[in-house]
Design an enzyme around this catalytic site. Structure first.
Site, PDB file in Angstrom:
ATOM      1  N   GLY A 292       1.039  -1.333  -0.057  1.00  0.00           N
ATOM      2  CA  GLY A 292       0.037   0.005   0.069  1.00  0.00           C
ATOM      3  C   GLY A 292       0.913   1.254   0.092  1.00  0.00           C
ATOM      4  O   GLY A 292       1.861   1.262   0.771  1.00  0.00           O
ATOM      5  N   ASP A 293       0.509   2.295  -0.710  1.00  0.00           N
ATOM      6  CA  ASP A 293       1.640   3.471  -0.962  1.00  0.00           C
ATOM      7  C   ASP A 293       2.213   3.868   0.280  1.00  0.00           C
ATOM      8  O   ASP A 293       3.563   4.089   0.403  1.00  0.00           O
ATOM      9  CB  ASP A 293       0.835   4.558  -1.584  1.00  0.00           C
ATOM     10  CG  ASP A 293      -0.412   5.377  -0.785  1.00  0.00           C
ATOM     11  OD1 ASP A 293      -1.011   4.781   0.060  1.00  0.00           O
ATOM     12  OD2 ASP A 293      -0.396   6.457  -1.237  1.00  0.00           O
TER      13      ASP A 293
ATOM     14  N   ASN B 103       4.511   1.077   1.692  1.00  0.00           N
ATOM     15  CA  ASN B 103       5.558   0.988   0.769  1.00  0.00           C
ATOM     16  C   ASN B 103       6.696   2.063   0.971  1.00  0.00           C
ATOM     17  O   ASN B 103       7.972   1.659   1.061  1.00  0.00           O
ATOM     18  CB  ASN B 103       5.306   1.163  -0.579  1.00  0.00           C
ATOM     19  CG  ASN B 103       4.208   0.133  -1.082  1.00  0.00           C
ATOM     20  OD1 ASN B 103       3.760  -0.742  -0.564  1.00  0.00           O
ATOM     21  ND2 ASN B 103       3.502   0.326  -2.231  1.00  0.00           N
TER      22      ASN B 103
ATOM     23  N   TYR C  67      -9.600  -3.167  -6.629  1.00  0.00           N
ATOM     24  CA  TYR C  67      -9.503  -3.021  -5.235  1.00  0.00           C
ATOM     25  C   TYR C  67     -11.033  -3.463  -4.750  1.00  0.00           C
ATOM     26  O   TYR C  67     -12.086  -3.532  -5.245  1.00  0.00           O
ATOM     27  CB  TYR C  67      -9.718  -1.512  -4.763  1.00  0.00           C
ATOM     28  CG  TYR C  67      -8.548  -0.691  -5.136  1.00  0.00           C
ATOM     29  CD1 TYR C  67      -7.430  -0.584  -4.560  1.00  0.00           C
ATOM     30  CD2 TYR C  67      -8.442   0.057  -6.271  1.00  0.00           C
ATOM     31  CE1 TYR C  67      -6.164   0.229  -4.714  1.00  0.00           C
ATOM     32  CE2 TYR C  67      -7.267   0.820  -6.729  1.00  0.00           C
ATOM     33  CZ  TYR C  67      -6.163   0.875  -5.980  1.00  0.00           C
ATOM     34  OH  TYR C  67      -5.132   1.584  -6.089  1.00  0.00           O
TER      35      TYR C  67
ATOM     36  N   ASN D 155      -0.602  11.355  -5.072  1.00  0.00           N
ATOM     37  CA  ASN D 155      -0.842   9.953  -5.349  1.00  0.00           C
ATOM     38  C   ASN D 155      -2.499   9.974  -6.176  1.00  0.00           C
ATOM     39  O   ASN D 155      -3.069   9.121  -5.481  1.00  0.00           O
ATOM     40  CB  ASN D 155      -0.713   9.071  -4.393  1.00  0.00           C
ATOM     41  CG  ASN D 155      -0.093   7.626  -4.898  1.00  0.00           C
ATOM     42  OD1 ASN D 155      -0.291   7.234  -6.203  1.00  0.00           O
ATOM     43  ND2 ASN D 155       0.369   6.649  -3.890  1.00  0.00           N
TER      44      ASN D 155
ATOM     45  N   ARG E 295      -5.688   8.965  -7.821  1.00  0.00           N
ATOM     46  CA  ARG E 295      -6.540   7.735  -8.279  1.00  0.00           C
ATOM     47  C   ARG E 295      -7.641   7.908  -8.286  1.00  0.00           C
ATOM     48  O   ARG E 295      -8.666   7.937  -7.366  1.00  0.00           O
ATOM     49  CB  ARG E 295      -6.165   6.684  -6.986  1.00  0.00           C
ATOM     50  CG  ARG E 295      -4.735   6.014  -7.011  1.00  0.00           C
ATOM     51  CD  ARG E 295      -4.293   5.500  -8.073  1.00  0.00           C
ATOM     52  NE  ARG E 295      -2.861   4.932  -7.884  1.00  0.00           N
ATOM     53  CZ  ARG E 295      -1.622   5.688  -8.368  1.00  0.00           C
ATOM     54  NH1 ARG E 295      -1.967   6.833  -9.043  1.00  0.00           N
ATOM     55  NH2 ARG E 295      -0.480   5.025  -8.247  1.00  0.00           N
TER      56      ARG E 295
ATOM     57  N   GLY F 202       8.975  10.198 -13.930  1.00  0.00           N
ATOM     58  CA  GLY F 202       9.351   9.035 -14.901  1.00  0.00           C
ATOM     59  C   GLY F 202      10.996   8.941 -15.447  1.00  0.00           C
ATOM     60  O   GLY F 202      11.830   9.100 -14.584  1.00  0.00           O
TER      61      GLY F 202
ATOM     62  N   ALA G 194       7.385   2.206  -7.496  1.00  0.00           N
ATOM     63  CA  ALA G 194       8.511   2.922  -8.206  1.00  0.00           C
ATOM     64  C   ALA G 194       8.454   4.312  -7.339  1.00  0.00           C
ATOM     65  O   ALA G 194       9.585   4.661  -6.765  1.00  0.00           O
ATOM     66  CB  ALA G 194       8.234   3.172  -9.383  1.00  0.00           C
TER      67      ALA G 194
ATOM     68  N   ASP H 162       6.864   5.169  -4.610  1.00  0.00           N
ATOM     69  CA  ASP H 162       6.799   4.958  -3.013  1.00  0.00           C
ATOM     70  C   ASP H 162       8.169   4.459  -2.678  1.00  0.00           C
ATOM     71  O   ASP H 162       8.557   5.053  -1.597  1.00  0.00           O
ATOM     72  CB  ASP H 162       5.837   3.730  -2.654  1.00  0.00           C
ATOM     73  CG  ASP H 162       4.353   4.009  -3.220  1.00  0.00           C
ATOM     74  OD1 ASP H 162       3.820   4.956  -3.299  1.00  0.00           O
ATOM     75  OD2 ASP H 162       3.771   2.794  -3.336  1.00  0.00           O
TER      76      ASP H 162
END
Length: 292
Positions: free
Chosen positions: A18-19, A22, A90, A154, A156, A216, A245, A247
């Site tokens: 989980g973010d 992590n 989820y 983050n 979502r 990125g 990545a 996190d």
């Protein structure tokens, strides 16, 4: 959350991730034993919740602040991969973590015991009732008390009722933080920023002291009082799984920055850690594959 991830041959493997967790995992790997890394959330009282607590403790992450709610369980998600890029399914409607801000006194105690605090847009998205407002208020108090409050938006969209609410609450979260750690792809898509520099300027206008902008394969931009510094990333020939990545970058950066106070050095290390993580399946990789 419980994580179902693909392993070699396409089989599904169960784990925990989980973010924000992590981030704690990778921060722990980067910090000496004399530093403590703790995690705050709510879990159920079922066996899977017990296993999750044991997993955190086995990885040297403090669990003393975690609350347990008998009527709730842990959430679950599955990673779907397409040429290394991931999407998620989820199952979290009865997740105990949705109540982590309901007990303000417990929340304040957990925050008060920390010097560096990370929260995310996912944290804000899942909270029930007025939980997001409570969390933001307490984190604003922590920032005003001189603590480092880091926020990864983050973004979502599937976790939010609508995009207008999402952007409004994410802005409130950013205004409570002293450091914001966004990803440019998300920012230009949902906030309409024309350039990475525009993203940095917007978060600074909202009160962030530091902006750590991930971009990125184009690297990162580190914006502090000393100016804006670009950070290059190592070229990765084979990207296996990009889960975790950002996190892992966050965790390594926060750990190294807390230790050295050098944001540029911390970002360089964080970029190397993230490059290693995306060459393996799942959000949490074996510490043995971390760069020296």
């Amino acid at each position: 959350m419980v994580e179902l991830k693909q392993s070699e041959g396409g089989a599904l493997q169960l784990g925990f991730a989980g973010d924000t967790f992590n981030t704690a995992y990778y921060a722990r790997l980067e910090m000496p034993d004399s530093w403590a890394v703790d995690y705050y959330t709510c879990l159920g009282t079922d066996r899977m919740s017990d296993d999750m607590v044991a997993f955190m403790a086995d990885n040297r992450i403090g669990v003393s602040s975690i609350c347990r709610i008998a009527e709730r369980q842990v959430g679950l998600y599955m990673i779907h991969l397409n040429n290394g890029e991931r999407s998620f399914s989820y199952w979290r409607s009865n997740s105990a973590a949705r109540l982590l801000a309901q007990d303000r006194a417990r929340l304040r105690a957990a925050i008060d015991g920390a010097d560096v605090i990370l929260f995310s847009g996912i944290t804000l998205a899942i909270l029930e009732g007025d939980g997001a407002d409570t969390l933001v208020e307490e984190l604003g108090w922590a920032r005003d008390a001189g603590k480092t409050v880091a926020f990864d938006p983050n973004i979502r969209p599937r976790l939010w009722r609508d995009q207008q609410e999402m952007l409004r609450v994410l802005e409130k979260g950013a205004r409570a933080a002293s450091m914001v750690m966004p990803s440019y792809d998300d920012e230009t898509t949902y906030f309409g920023d024309a350039s990475p520099e525009a993203t940095i300027a917007r978060y600074r206008d909202w009160g962030a002291r530091d902006v750590i902008l991930k971009n990125g394969e184009h690297g990162a931009l580190i914006a502090t009082a000393a100016g804006i510094t670009p950070i290059a990333v190592e070229k990765v020939e084979t990207v296996v799984d990009t889960t975790g990545a950002g996190d892992s970058f966050n965790g390594a950066f926060l750990a190294r920055y807390a230790l050295s106070g050098d944001a540029v050095e911390a970002a360089g290390r964080a970029a190397r850690v993230a490059a290693a993580v995306i060459q393996h399946h799942g959000a949490l990789v074996d510490p043995a594959v971390m760069p020296v």
